[in-house]
Design a protein around this motif. Structure first.
Motif, PDB file in Angstrom:
ATOM      1  N   ALA A   1      -2.271  -3.484   3.080  1.00  0.00           N
ATOM      2  CA  ALA A   1      -3.402  -3.392   1.982  1.00  0.00           C
ATOM      3  C   ALA A   1      -3.494  -1.748   2.305  1.00  0.00           C
ATOM      4  CB  ALA A   1      -4.688  -3.298   2.102  1.00  0.00           C
ATOM      5  N   GLU A   2      -2.429  -0.809   0.717  1.00  0.00           N
ATOM      6  CA  GLU A   2      -2.216   0.266   0.776  1.00  0.00           C
ATOM      7  C   GLU A   2      -1.219   0.742   1.453  1.00  0.00           C
ATOM      8  OE1 GLU A   2      -4.916   3.143   1.732  1.00  0.00           O
ATOM      9  OE2 GLU A   2      -6.704   2.013   0.982  1.00  0.00           O
ATOM     10  N   VAL A   3      -0.190  -0.505   1.205  1.00  0.00           N
ATOM     11  CA  VAL A   3       1.452  -0.220   2.294  1.00  0.00           C
ATOM     12  C   VAL A   3       2.060  -0.342   1.039  1.00  0.00           C
ATOM     13  CG1 VAL A   3       3.509  -1.085   3.544  1.00  0.00           C
ATOM     14  CG2 VAL A   3       0.539  -0.950   4.295  1.00  0.00           C
ATOM     15  N   ARG A   4       2.505   0.853   0.786  1.00  0.00           N
ATOM     16  CA  ARG A   4       4.341   0.273  -0.648  1.00  0.00           C
ATOM     17  C   ARG A   4       5.505  -0.548  -0.188  1.00  0.00           C
ATOM     18  NH1 ARG A   4       4.656   5.432  -2.445  1.00  0.00           N
ATOM     19  NH2 ARG A   4       5.439   4.605  -4.810  1.00  0.00           N
ATOM     20  N   VAL A   5       5.599  -1.249  -1.098  1.00  0.00           N
ATOM     21  CA  VAL A   5       7.507  -1.558  -0.309  1.00  0.00           C
ATOM     22  C   VAL A   5       8.115  -1.716  -1.693  1.00  0.00           C
ATOM     23  CG1 VAL A   5       8.746  -3.867   0.665  1.00  0.00           C
ATOM     24  CG2 VAL A   5       6.448  -2.960   0.952  1.00  0.00           C
ATOM     25  N   CYS A   6       8.934  -1.264  -1.683  1.00  0.00           N
ATOM     26  CA  CYS A   6      10.278  -1.073  -2.641  1.00  0.00           C
ATOM     27  C   CYS A   6      11.343  -2.317  -2.359  1.00  0.00           C
ATOM     28  CB  CYS A   6      10.588   0.578  -2.269  1.00  0.00           C
ATOM     29  SG  CYS A   6      12.143   0.910  -3.323  1.00  0.00           S
ATOM     30  N   VAL A   7      11.974  -3.374  -3.472  1.00  0.00           N
ATOM     31  CA  VAL A   7      12.766  -3.995  -2.725  1.00  0.00           C
ATOM     32  C   VAL A   7      13.550  -3.794  -4.092  1.00  0.00           C
ATOM     33  CG1 VAL A   7      12.877  -6.202  -3.525  1.00  0.00           C
ATOM     34  CG2 VAL A   7      11.116  -5.915  -2.704  1.00  0.00           C
ATOM     35  N   ILE A   8      15.097  -3.366  -2.930  1.00  0.00           N
ATOM     36  CA  ILE A   8      16.133  -3.168  -3.945  1.00  0.00           C
ATOM     37  C   ILE A   8      16.532  -3.959  -4.115  1.00  0.00           C
ATOM     38  CG2 ILE A   8      18.210  -1.656  -3.892  1.00  0.00           C
ATOM     39  CD1 ILE A   8      16.538   0.805  -2.370  1.00  0.00           C
ATOM     40  N   ASP A   9      17.145  -4.963  -5.139  1.00  0.00           N
ATOM     41  CA  ASP A   9      18.072  -5.922  -5.279  1.00  0.00           C
ATOM     42  C   ASP A   9      18.244  -6.575  -6.524  1.00  0.00           C
ATOM     43  OD1 ASP A   9      18.349  -9.180  -4.646  1.00  0.00           O
ATOM     44  OD2 ASP A   9      17.287  -8.488  -2.385  1.00  0.00           O
ATOM     45  N   SER A  10      18.135  -7.800  -6.483  1.00  0.00           N
ATOM     46  CA  SER A  10      18.709  -8.059  -8.325  1.00  0.00           C
ATOM     47  C   SER A  10      17.379  -8.469  -9.064  1.00  0.00           C
ATOM     48  CB  SER A  10      19.539  -9.283  -7.832  1.00  0.00           C
ATOM     49  OG  SER A  10      17.765 -10.676  -7.936  1.00  0.00           O
ATOM     50  N   GLY A  11      16.464  -7.318  -8.893  1.00  0.00           N
ATOM     51  CA  GLY A  11      15.039  -6.974  -9.760  1.00  0.00           C
ATOM     52  C   GLY A  11      14.240  -8.451  -9.304  1.00  0.00           C
ATOM     53  N   VAL A  12      13.063  -8.149  -9.782  1.00  0.00           N
ATOM     54  CA  VAL A  12      11.678  -9.202  -9.318  1.00  0.00           C
ATOM     55  C   VAL A  12      11.015  -9.433 -10.803  1.00  0.00           C
ATOM     56  CG1 VAL A  12       9.495  -9.166  -8.204  1.00  0.00           C
ATOM     57  CG2 VAL A  12      11.380  -7.435  -6.979  1.00  0.00           C
ATOM     58  N   ALA A  13      11.294 -10.937 -10.677  1.00  0.00           N
ATOM     59  CA  ALA A  13      10.466 -11.856 -11.543  1.00  0.00           C
ATOM     60  C   ALA A  13       8.925 -11.645 -11.245  1.00  0.00           C
ATOM     61  CB  ALA A  13      10.635 -13.607 -11.964  1.00  0.00           C
ATOM     62  N   PRO A  14       8.007 -10.535 -12.041  1.00  0.00           N
ATOM     63  CA  PRO A  14       6.572 -10.273 -12.040  1.00  0.00           C
ATOM     64  C   PRO A  14       5.415 -11.342 -12.087  1.00  0.00           C
ATOM     65  CG  PRO A  14       7.162  -9.148 -13.527  1.00  0.00           C
ATOM     66  CD  PRO A  14       8.493 -10.224 -13.205  1.00  0.00           C
ATOM     67  N   GLU A  15       6.281 -12.640 -12.964  1.00  0.00           N
ATOM     68  CA  GLU A  15       5.414 -13.370 -13.785  1.00  0.00           C
ATOM     69  C   GLU A  15       5.124 -14.696 -13.235  1.00  0.00           C
ATOM     70  OE1 GLU A  15       9.921 -14.746 -14.933  1.00  0.00           O
ATOM     71  OE2 GLU A  15       8.336 -12.395 -14.902  1.00  0.00           O
ATOM     72  N   LEU A  16       6.221 -14.328 -12.113  1.00  0.00           N
ATOM     73  CA  LEU A  16       5.214 -16.343 -11.006  1.00  0.00           C
ATOM     74  C   LEU A  16       4.254 -15.482  -9.890  1.00  0.00           C
ATOM     75  CD1 LEU A  16       8.945 -16.574  -9.115  1.00  0.00           C
ATOM     76  CD2 LEU A  16       7.804 -17.788 -11.547  1.00  0.00           C
ATOM     77  N   PRO A  17       3.660 -16.679 -10.221  1.00  0.00           N
ATOM     78  CA  PRO A  17       1.879 -16.277  -9.235  1.00  0.00           C
ATOM     79  C   PRO A  17       2.021 -16.298  -7.684  1.00  0.00           C
ATOM     80  CG  PRO A  17       1.875 -18.384 -10.464  1.00  0.00           C
ATOM     81  CD  PRO A  17       3.558 -17.504 -10.789  1.00  0.00           C
ATOM     82  N   GLU A  18       2.926 -16.330  -7.861  1.00  0.00           N
ATOM     83  CA  GLU A  18       3.404 -16.238  -5.789  1.00  0.00           C
ATOM     84  C   GLU A  18       3.934 -14.636  -5.745  1.00  0.00           C
ATOM     85  OE1 GLU A  18       5.589 -18.990  -3.684  1.00  0.00           O
ATOM     86  OE2 GLU A  18       5.829 -19.962  -5.033  1.00  0.00           O
ATOM     87  N   ILE A  19       3.992 -13.578  -6.670  1.00  0.00           N
ATOM     88  CA  ILE A  19       4.796 -12.587  -6.662  1.00  0.00           C
ATOM     89  C   ILE A  19       3.179 -11.592  -7.360  1.00  0.00           C
ATOM     90  CG2 ILE A  19       5.863 -11.090  -7.173  1.00  0.00           C
ATOM     91  CD1 ILE A  19       7.913 -12.683  -6.977  1.00  0.00           C
ATOM     92  N   GLY A  20       2.995 -12.120  -8.341  1.00  0.00           N
ATOM     93  CA  GLY A  20       1.766 -11.159  -9.129  1.00  0.00           C
ATOM     94  C   GLY A  20       2.661 -10.185  -9.763  1.00  0.00           C
ATOM     95  N   PRO A  21       1.150  -8.686 -10.581  1.00  0.00           N
ATOM     96  CA  PRO A  21       2.174  -7.973 -10.777  1.00  0.00           C
ATOM     97  C   PRO A  21       2.623  -7.234  -9.755  1.00  0.00           C
ATOM     98  CG  PRO A  21      -0.372  -7.610 -10.317  1.00  0.00           C
ATOM     99  CD  PRO A  21      -0.100  -9.315 -10.034  1.00  0.00           C
ATOM    100  N   LEU A  22       3.670  -6.195 -10.437  1.00  0.00           N
ATOM    101  CA  LEU A  22       4.453  -4.826  -9.865  1.00  0.00           C
ATOM    102  C   LEU A  22       3.495  -4.058  -9.790  1.00  0.00           C
ATOM    103  CD1 LEU A  22       7.992  -6.440 -10.242  1.00  0.00           C
ATOM    104  CD2 LEU A  22       6.750  -6.741  -8.275  1.00  0.00           C
ATOM    105  N   GLU A  23       3.870  -2.938  -9.733  1.00  0.00           N
ATOM    106  CA  GLU A  23       3.717  -1.482  -9.282  1.00  0.00           C
ATOM    107  C   GLU A  23       4.240  -0.958 -10.583  1.00  0.00           C
ATOM    108  OE1 GLU A  23       2.645   0.369  -5.493  1.00  0.00           O
ATOM    109  OE2 GLU A  23       0.746  -0.236  -5.458  1.00  0.00           O
ATOM    110  N   GLY A  24       5.971  -0.839 -10.375  1.00  0.00           N
ATOM    111  CA  GLY A  24       6.497  -0.591 -10.358  1.00  0.00           C
ATOM    112  C   GLY A  24       8.214  -1.228 -10.807  1.00  0.00           C
ATOM    113  N   SER A  25       8.472  -1.661 -12.289  1.00  0.00           N
ATOM    114  CA  SER A  25      10.240  -1.947 -12.132  1.00  0.00           C
ATOM    115  C   SER A  25      11.117  -0.874 -13.120  1.00  0.00           C
ATOM    116  CB  SER A  25       9.957  -3.044 -13.097  1.00  0.00           C
ATOM    117  OG  SER A  25      11.096  -4.254 -12.565  1.00  0.00           O
ATOM    118  N   TYR A  26      12.018  -1.048 -11.720  1.00  0.00           N
ATOM    119  CA  TYR A  26      13.083  -0.260 -12.455  1.00  0.00           C
ATOM    120  C   TYR A  26      13.879  -0.479 -12.407  1.00  0.00           C
ATOM    121  CZ  TYR A  26       9.182   3.496 -11.680  1.00  0.00           C
ATOM    122  OH  TYR A  26       7.670   3.366 -11.267  1.00  0.00           O
ATOM    123  N   THR A  27      16.119   0.217 -12.719  1.00  0.00           N
ATOM    124  CA  THR A  27      16.982   0.095 -12.622  1.00  0.00           C
ATOM    125  C   THR A  27      17.546   1.159 -12.126  1.00  0.00           C
ATOM    126  OG1 THR A  27      18.726  -1.331 -13.366  1.00  0.00           O
ATOM    127  CG2 THR A  27      17.560  -0.419 -14.547  1.00  0.00           C
TER     128      THR A  27
END
Length: 319
Positions: free
Chosen positions: A30-56
């Motif tokens: 909790a309260e730890v911000r993680v940035c995933v630099i990759d091919s993008g993330v599909a936030p609609e999947l239940p195992e991932i849930g909402p993203l704090e931000g999605s960028y390119t």
């Protein structure tokens, strides 16, 4: 800071008996911000849930320097993940540290290849934004980016931004995982998501589960993936747990804690060195012209029925 100044005990683990209860007992990131630099993330999947931000990272034909060279900038992204790689990594992070705040920066395309300048832009932004952890399941073999990546990795290290980076699955030199300022990760074959091993002979520093990892797949279904790419988000999750409980620890102390928690210690002298990263067979690119690959991850198959091999972040095709 000068010699002789007092140090807040909460910023070091060296004087503490480190075990898993001390390191992350009760922490879910909790309260730890993680940035995933990759091919993008599909936030609609239940195992991932909402993203704090999605960028390119967008390529701008005229850079800010006005010298006629293209520039690069961070921009909002609504394309999700066309490859599945970033989504798989995000799901593993969420599995290990469910309460982290996830942000995606897309730099890889459908063939899991990208522009090295996009990697530099994404990393600089993540460090400037002071994400506590950056997951980098990719790398570049291009020597022209080595110096800049080294400088960014050092800046991250000194500003308590932990870059957790995949080691290459093949015996080649790539960046930034090989730099001592990042936390470099290979994969072991034990089917235990909580097992972490420390390497007695860097540059690879830690090993985590990375063989036959079940993940949700873009568009539905499941896939079983192998490679250092998928060991790395396990360690990202461990780091997030640690920082969720000990937010003042610098990267150097986080490495100390990870090593102290490792499962491959022995009191028997003369044991052989720890296993090297698992080398997974690369999945061939689809027919057609290879994509630009200053930085890349080996392609992941779109099927979800059988186990598959995936290499960690490499330039499988040339420029």
């Amino acid at each position: 800071m000068n010699a002789g100044e007092l140090v807040d005990r909460s910023s070091v683990a060296a004087s503490t008996a480190v075990d898993r209860e001390w390191a992350w007992g009760g922490s879910r990131g909790a309260e730890v911000r993680v940035c995933v630099i990759d091919s993008g993330v599909a936030p609609e999947l239940p195992e991932i849930g909402p993203l704090e931000g999605s960028y390119t990272v967008e390529r701008v034909e005229q850079g800010a320097a006005g010298d006629g060279r293209p520039g690069y900038r961070i921009a909002p992204d609504d394309q999700g993940d066309a490859a599945g790689h970033g989504t798989a990594c995000a799901a593993i992070i969420r599995r290990i540290a469910p309460d982290v705040g996830l942000t995606s920066v897309r730099i890889l395309g459908p063939r899991l290849a990208g522009d090295g300048n996009a990697l530099l832009t994404a990393l600089r932004w993540a460090v400037a934004e002071r994400f506590q952890v950056v997951n980098l399941s990719l790398s570049s073999r291009k020597g022209e980016f080595k110096a800049a990546l080294h400088d960014i990795a050092d800046e991250a290290y000194f500003n308590r931004v932990a870059i957790v980076a995949s080691a290459h699955n093949s015996p080649v030199r790539s960046y930034p995982w090989i730099f001592p300022s990042v936390i470099s990760v290979g994969s072991h074959e034990v089917a235990d998501a909580e097992r972490i091993e420390v390497s007695p002979q860097p540059p690879v520093e830690f090993f985590a589960a990375g063989v036959g990892i079940e993940v949700p797949w873009v568009g539905g279904g499941r896939s079983f993936l192998s490679g250092n790419s998928f060991a790395t988000p396990h360690v990202t999750g461990f780091v997030a747990r640690i920082l969720g409980k000990h937010p003042r620890l610098p990267v150097s102390e986080v490495k100390h804690v990870l090593a102290a928690l490792s499962d491959n210690f022995s009191d028997v002298p003369g044991l052989p060195r720890a296993r090297t990263p698992v080398t997974a067979a690369a999945v061939p690119y689809p027919p057609g012209r290879p994509a630009r690959s200053d930085v890349s991850a080996a392609p992941v198959p779109s099927t979800t029925s059988t186990p598959s091999a995936e290499g960690a972040g490499h330039d499988e095709s040339g420029v």
